[in-house]
Design a protein around this motif. Structure first.
Motif, short mmCIF file in Angstrom:
data_model
loop_
_atom_site.label_atom_id
_atom_site.label_comp_id
_atom_site.label_asym_id
_atom_site.label_seq_id
_atom_site.Cartn_x
_atom_site.Cartn_y
_atom_site.Cartn_z
N UNK A 49 32.88 -71.28 -19.69
CA UNK A 49 31.50 -70.77 -19.73
C UNK A 49 30.72 -71.47 -20.82
N UNK A 50 31.38 -71.77 -21.95
CA UNK A 50 30.69 -72.49 -23.03
C UNK A 50 30.25 -73.87 -22.57
N UNK A 51 31.06 -74.54 -21.73
CA UNK A 51 30.66 -75.85 -21.20
C UNK A 51 29.40 -75.71 -20.36
N UNK A 52 29.36 -74.66 -19.50
CA UNK A 52 28.15 -74.45 -18.68
C UNK A 52 26.93 -74.18 -19.55
N UNK A 153 47.88 -63.83 -11.99
CA UNK A 153 46.79 -63.05 -12.60
C UNK A 153 45.68 -64.02 -12.94
N UNK A 154 44.45 -63.73 -12.44
CA UNK A 154 43.30 -64.58 -12.71
C UNK A 154 42.22 -63.77 -13.40
N UNK A 155 41.39 -64.48 -14.15
CA UNK A 155 40.23 -63.87 -14.80
C UNK A 155 39.00 -64.66 -14.37
N UNK A 156 37.91 -63.96 -14.05
CA UNK A 156 36.68 -64.61 -13.59
C UNK A 156 35.51 -64.04 -14.37
N UNK A 157 34.55 -64.94 -14.70
CA UNK A 157 33.32 -64.55 -15.39
C UNK A 157 32.15 -65.27 -14.74
N UNK A 158 30.98 -64.62 -14.71
CA UNK A 158 29.80 -65.17 -14.03
C UNK A 158 28.88 -65.84 -15.02
N UNK A 159 28.20 -66.94 -14.55
CA UNK A 159 27.12 -67.57 -15.30
C UNK A 159 25.86 -67.37 -14.47
N UNK A 160 25.10 -66.32 -14.79
CA UNK A 160 24.01 -65.86 -13.94
C UNK A 160 22.88 -66.87 -13.81
#
Length: 538
Positions: A49-52, A153-160
């Motif tokens: 997310x930091x890269x985005x 097990x996966x983790x997902x986060x959104x970049x709105x």
């Protein structure tokens, strides 16, 4: 229940406890390992997310267009791996379309209907969790190069800002493998501990049984039987150790049997002796009564003698007091005479000093007379010089008139000086005569004072002699009084001792009667003891 059965129950309880403790520890270990994997994937997604965010900043700065920024960020995330390149990232849009992934077969593929072996639509689930603030999704997915699904097990986060979802996952099948390996180790440890405890328990049981000589229940039964008075049964021991408890109980039972027989025999003999002691005590009580009467008569006679000695001692004390007062008065008279002698000596010194001062005054008046004679001669010479000056001034005529006036004044001053000197000489002669007379009288006073000092010394010596004689009288009277007091004290002590002897005689009589009563009671006790001992079966 025997000690061996109790030890088996204890080992069973310990086995259950060890199993419970190990199970809880293993569950906690599995939970901590899964938590560590979850923290890892969450941290990696935040890095992506930091890269985005970085490329979004480039877009906002106008350096890149949105498509360029999205493409650059996606390529950077797509090429990033971790865990030695085994794990990777993937990027979806909000419609579950794969936008960026290291597997080219999945690029731009709609994953909304893709399910794992358990029917879980894991991509829509990850998009949903990401849009709700980020979350974890568990599912089964084959490892690269394999077709067999493995738990993951996966983790997902959104970049709105770009409506994209970044996710990554790790396989957890190795955690299950590690869990069962640790479980096997714990079981081995439990078996080893149980074996050790079993060996230790066996040694302890043998040691306890050896020390007891048999089961504790049997030892308790033997002790209860002995406590009930049954000494006839023999005590069985499983070991030949003479130091065991049951062997000691057996020796105790044998000793008790011998002791009971001896007590039974001695009780009969003691009964006869108590009768003899009672008779002797009655005779002692009768003799003590006679002794008490005789000693009380002696105490009365000694008390009368003590009273007479006290009267004489009081008279001697009064004489000693009067002698002491006479000595005190003699000491006071001696002190007054000594003080008077000191005062007379002081007066003598003052008179002698006064005579010396008057003699010195006479000498000073003689010196003053010499000085006045010199002054008179100086005045006569001054008068003569003034007369000569007046004659010379007369010769000088008008020029010497002023000098003649001065010479006349000097002559008059010389005449007054001569007159005053003559008056002073007369007074000095009178003072000299008075000083001589005072000196003569002071000499007489000094002689009288010396005589008074001598007489005062003689009086002081006489008073001192009287004081010493009075002191010797006081000492003798005190010694007599002290001797009488000591004799009175000795008489009192003798009377007290005689009274004590009488009291002790009464006490002996009373004690003898009590001994007689106690002997009778002891005889009853001995009979009761024989009855009590008779209850034991030997």
């Amino acid at each position: 229940m025997g000690i061996r059965a109790r030890m088996r129950v204890l080992l069973g309880c310990m086995l259950i406890g060890l199993i419970l403790i190990s199970g809880l520890g293993l569950l906690s270990l599995r939970s901590s390992m899964i938590g560590a994997r979850q923290n890892q994937v969450q941290h990696m997604v935040q890095s992506a997310i930091s890269i985005m965010k970085y490329y979004h900043g480039e877009e906002l700065a106008g350096k890149l267009t949105r498509d360029q920024a999205i493409h650059a960020a996606g390529i950077a995330i797509q090429n990033a791996t971790y865990n030695d390149g085994k794990d990777y990232f993937f990027v979806f849009d909000y419609n579950s379309v794969e936008r960026f992934i290291s597997n080219p077969k999945l690029l731009n593929k709609d994953m909304s209907n893709v399910a794992d072996a358990d029917g879980v639509l894991f991509v829509p689930e990850m998009v949903k969790a990401a849009r709700n603030g980020g979350g974890f999704v568990s599912y089964a997915f084959p490892r690269p190069g394999s077709t067999e699904p493995k738990p993951k097990i996966s983790y997902a986060a959104a970049f709105d800002d770009w409506q994209l979802v970044v996710g990554t996952g790790v396989y957890v099948d190795d955690i299950t493998t590690a869990f069962w390996e640790e479980t096997l180790k714990q079981l081995i440890y439990i078996v080893i501990v149980l074996v050790i405890l079993g060996v230790v328990a066996g040694v302890l049981v043998r040691s306890v049984l050896k020390q007891l000589g048999g089961e504790p229940a049997y030892a308790s039964e033997v002790v209860r039987r002995i406590a009930a008075g049954d000494l006839s049964a023999e005590v069985r021991t499983e070991s030949r150790d003479e130091g065991s408890l049951l062997a000691g109980i057996q020796r105790m039972a044998n000793s008790l049997r011998s002791l009971i027989r001896q007590i039974h025999e001695n009780a009969g003999e003691a009964g006869h002796l108590t009768v003899e002691v009672a008779n002797a005590a009655n005779k002692v009580a009768s003799g003590s009564d006679s002794q008490s009467d005789a000693t009380r008569s002696m105490a009365a006679a000694i008390e009368e003698m003590t009273t007479s000695i006290s009267v004489v001692a009081d008279s001697a004390g009064e004489a000693s007091r009067l002698s002491g007062e006479a000595g005190n008065q003699a000491r006071e008279g001696s002190r007054i005479i000594d003080s008077t002698s000191n005062k007379i000596n002081h007066i003598s010194g003052i008179v002698a000093n006064s005579a010396a001062s008057i003699g010195a005054l006479g000498e000073q008046t003689d010196s003053i007379a010499s000085i006045m004679q010199m002054i008179r001669e100086v005045a006569d010479q001054t008068n003569l010089l003034a007369l000569n000056a007046a004659i010379e001034a007369a010769r000088a005529g008008e020029a010497g008139r002023g000098f003649a006036v001065v010479a006349d004044e000097v002559r008059k001053l010389a005449e007054r000086t001569s007159t005053a000197t003559a008056e002073i000489s007369g007074k000095i002669d009178a003072i000299r005569a008075a000083s001589q007379e005072a000196t003569v009288r002071m000499g007489s006073v000094v002689t009288e004072v010396a005589t008074g000092v001598q007489m005062a010394g003689e009086a002081s010596t006489a008073i001192a002699s009287i004081r010493d004689d009075a002191g010797r009288v006081v000492t003798s009277a005190s010694q007599i009084s002290e001797a009488l007091r000591e004799q009175s004290s000795a008489s009192h002590a003798i009377a007290s001792h005689v009274e004590d002897i009488a009291n002790m005689a009464e006490q002996n009589s009373s004690n003898a009667r009590r001994v007689a009563e106690a002997s009778q009671r002891l005889d009853q006790i001995m009979r009761g003891l024989k009855d009590s001992v008779g209850q034991f079966r030997v």
